[in-house]
Design an enzyme around this catalytic site. Sequence first.
Site, PDB file in Angstrom:
ATOM      1  N   ASP A   7      45.224  56.156   4.606  1.00  0.00           N
ATOM      2  CA  ASP A   7      43.848  56.406   5.049  1.00  0.00           C
ATOM      3  C   ASP A   7      43.847  56.773   6.529  1.00  0.00           C
ATOM      4  OD1 ASP A   7      41.113  56.593   4.979  1.00  0.00           O
ATOM      5  OD2 ASP A   7      40.781  54.584   4.188  1.00  0.00           O
ATOM      6  N   GLU A  10      43.887  61.699   9.792  1.00  0.00           N
ATOM      7  CA  GLU A  10      43.530  63.017  10.358  1.00  0.00           C
ATOM      8  C   GLU A  10      44.301  63.389  11.650  1.00  0.00           C
ATOM      9  OE1 GLU A  10      41.029  61.855   7.372  1.00  0.00           O
ATOM     10  OE2 GLU A  10      41.216  60.734   9.235  1.00  0.00           O
ATOM     11  N   ASP A  84      35.435  60.202   2.632  1.00  0.00           N
ATOM     12  CA  ASP A  84      34.366  59.230   2.390  1.00  0.00           C
ATOM     13  C   ASP A  84      33.026  59.938   2.223  1.00  0.00           C
ATOM     14  OD1 ASP A  84      36.368  57.416   2.693  1.00  0.00           O
ATOM     15  OD2 ASP A  84      35.824  56.811   4.721  1.00  0.00           O
TER      16      ASP A  84
END
Length: 404
Positions: A7, A10, A84
Amino acid sequence: FDGWWLDSVEPDMHSNLDIPERTLRAGPTAAGPGALVFNSYPLVNAEGVYQRFRAEQPDTRTYILTRSAWGGLQRTGSTLWSGDVVARWDDLREQVSAGVNAGLSGLPNWTHDIGGFAVEARYSNPAGMAPEDKAEWEELNLRWFQFGAFSPIFRSHGEFPLREVYNLAEPGTDLYAAFGDQMRLRYRLMPYVYTLAGDTWHRDATIMRGLAMDFADDRKVLDINDQYLLGPSLMVAPVHEYRARSRSVYFPAGADWYDLYTGRKQAGGREVTVEAPLDRIPVYVRAGSILPSGPQVQYTAENLNGPITLTVYQGADGSFDLYDDAGTTYGYERGEFSRIPLRWNQRSGVLTIGAREGSYPGMAASRTFRVRFINGASRTATDWDAANAQVVEYTGAAVQVRRR
């Protein structure tokens, strides 16, 4: 470990900062300023996990679920999910084009949080939802779930409220049955879906395909961003509006199309408003398709050698190479897999189940095939057990089945 969930890759070192600011704070690096390496960070991150996983468990398939990607992620045993997203109807619609674009980018293993990860306060009130909000929440989740059943990776995830089917719907209700129908259908289609997955490695294929990939000569498909192909045979048109019980579907020119659930045929090159009852979304099968389906199972490793139904959708010549392997190892990289070529000749009315090519450890020497033919509206269009089908006991040698 069976897999890794990566998770915030980025990289997201501070969620309240915009991306330009994050690129500044990500550097300087040994390779240069943060802006230079920011977009490729998810790839390097996944590569590191993948390489170590294979070093530790060399013949166990790596599985990674990651939130961001860069070109080349498909080589790391990774599934990209769309992040998300919010539990809203417009977000549901946008997932369709997101998945198509992932496929166009060479990333076949893509998924999304069914129902949307982040929820509005009206859905997450611990005291319960207002009746009108509960009705919308249930329908949003069902429509998203139906889209998920025809996505490359079928998974549900999100903040409170809980997302298990028995938390979304009361057992014994029509809503609960509708959720269950989609799960059962997904597992029925595993022989088809697994072949698509095998083709991503062996044939550089993708799973969720924009219409333009298969119908490049039909200019009308270029602007359609809420329909797609799941492999070569299925065209899916998700429902992304609250209380909609119909939707417009464009049928690409150059093929006829069969409603998966009813067998009704539509000619290509037309836009038609079709029914979309609450318990299903429009899904159509391209004429000439040979669609394999399996027995009803609860998990992918159950009844692996069970009977396979081959449904031939008449109207054009067709082919499909049914793929299989051991399922959990990297034997397919060493040539340990099998294909059974399937060929349909519309003029002669003959389906040829060709000689098996290849083998793998644990492969069943024989299989039972049930063959049926669709040529129009039928009340048994989704009779996957095909009680009235022609039965073939296949031992690896070529055999022909003639249309009755």
